[in-house]
Design an enzyme around this catalytic site. Structure first.
Site, PDB file in Angstrom:
ATOM      1  N   ARG A   1      -3.691 -10.057   4.507  1.00 26.85           N
ATOM      2  CA  ARG A   1      -4.039 -10.148   3.085  1.00 26.85           C
ATOM      3  C   ARG A   1      -2.845  -9.609   2.292  1.00 26.85           C
ATOM      4  O   ARG A   1      -2.519  -8.420   2.405  1.00 26.85           O
ATOM      5  CB  ARG A   1      -5.302  -9.321   2.817  1.00 26.85           C
ATOM      6  CG  ARG A   1      -5.785  -9.335   1.373  1.00 26.85           C
ATOM      7  CD  ARG A   1      -7.040  -8.468   1.246  1.00 26.85           C
ATOM      8  NE  ARG A   1      -7.577  -8.504  -0.103  1.00 26.85           N
ATOM      9  CZ  ARG A   1      -7.191  -7.715  -1.100  1.00 26.85           C
ATOM     10  NH1 ARG A   1      -6.234  -6.806  -0.894  1.00 26.85           N
ATOM     11  NH2 ARG A   1      -7.739  -7.809  -2.294  1.00 26.85           N
TER      12      ARG A   1
ATOM     13  N   LYS B   1       0.825  -1.210   0.000  1.00 26.64           N
ATOM     14  CA  LYS B   1       0.000   0.000   0.000  1.00 26.64           C
ATOM     15  C   LYS B   1       0.857   1.256   0.000  1.00 26.64           C
ATOM     16  O   LYS B   1       2.047   1.250   0.305  1.00 26.64           O
ATOM     17  CB  LYS B   1      -0.986  -0.025   1.170  1.00 26.64           C
ATOM     18  CG  LYS B   1      -2.109  -1.024   0.902  1.00 26.64           C
ATOM     19  CD  LYS B   1      -3.285  -0.872   1.822  1.00 26.64           C
ATOM     20  CE  LYS B   1      -4.436  -1.766   1.338  1.00 26.64           C
ATOM     21  NZ  LYS B   1      -5.576  -1.770   2.270  1.00 26.64           N
TER      22      LYS B   1
END
Length: 265
Positions: free
Chosen positions: A244, A204
């Site tokens: 995840r 991210k």
């Protein structure tokens, strides 16, 4: 949880697994690397992404889920739409990962209650086109927890059972980098809700900014896997139920290290 993005525009690997054959092969590879769950999504939720229509989302994910589950893999569907979730469950998906926590589709809570399957409730403040405009908090931990608990209550009122719920603080969704780091530091606040915690930090933007070059250029997303593995180790040691990730094997190793560390006398 290994990520399979069946999209042309996801922030990390958009287009790489857009064809059904490629997506299925990638899902099997993630499973071989040690992923317990394969998370299949057909709609990018990167900042600024536009929505795809329901039929296109179905076209992308259903064939992939059908093939993966036919071979015995545990598959979750990453969707905000109740109809997509319903079709995914019909072809074998065993978990719904809803980044909107039920806010995007008012029919989702009733589906989850009827289906009696696990449901990831993520903290969300709006769609990708405008979510970063809503990244304003006085106390990010308290506010995210309160908003998550409100969504959990809504799902329970629809008839779901508490043991169906998994919580996700929603790193990167209506969050600035400093918000993400604070949420990670205080995972205990989310564990106190009493449900398993899922963490999605992989590749991210806040990691890319942390690892930026001297001129401020963010590290390319696909070069943030070492940082992702560090987050995995710390999250696992702090008691997260699941991470995840895009690159599975290093995170599997990190989870094993964290488990050994915790189990040592």
């Amino acid at each position: 949880m290994g990520v399979v993005n069946v999209t042309p525009d996801s922030f990390s690997d958009g287009g790489r697994y857009f064809r059904v054959h490629d997506a299925v092969a990638h899902g099997f590879e993630l499973h071989r690397q040690g992923a317990d769950i394969i998370d299949v999504g057909g709609e990018s939720t990167r900042p600024g992404a536009s929505r795809v229509d329901e039929e296109e989302e179905l076209r992308r994910v259903i064939p992939v889920i059908r093939e993966l589950t036919a071979d015995g893999l545990l598959v979750s569907v990453d969707t905000m739409r109740a109809r997509v979730a319903e079709r995914a469950l019909e072809v074998g998906a065993c978990l719904v990962n809803d980044v909107s926590g039920g806010l995007a589709d008012p029919d989702m809570a009733a589906l989850i209650a009827e289906a009696k399957i696990p449901y990831v409730v993520m903290h969300w403040r709006g769609h990708s086109t405008h979510m970063q405009q809503r990244a304003h908090y006085d106390d990010v931990v308290a506010e995210v927890r309160a908003e998550l608990e409100a969504r959990i209550d809504a799902v329970l009122r629809a008839g779901a059972e508490p043991d169906q719920i998994v919580v996700d603080p929603g790193l990167g969704f209506a969050k600035l980098p400093e918000h993400n780091w604070t949420l990670l530091k205080h995972l205990d606040a989310f564990q106190a809700i009493g449900r398993p915690v899922l963490i999605g930090a992989s590749r991210k933007r806040f990691l890319a900014k942390l690892l930026a070059a001297e001129d401020g250029t963010p590290r390319p997303f696909d070069q943030c896997d070492d940082a992702t593995t560090a987050v995995t180790a710390l999250a696992a040691a702090a008691g997260a139920w699941c991470v995840r990730v895009h690159d599975v094997r290093p995170s599997v190793d990190a989870v094993r290290v964290a488990a050994a560390w915790q189990a040592a006398p």
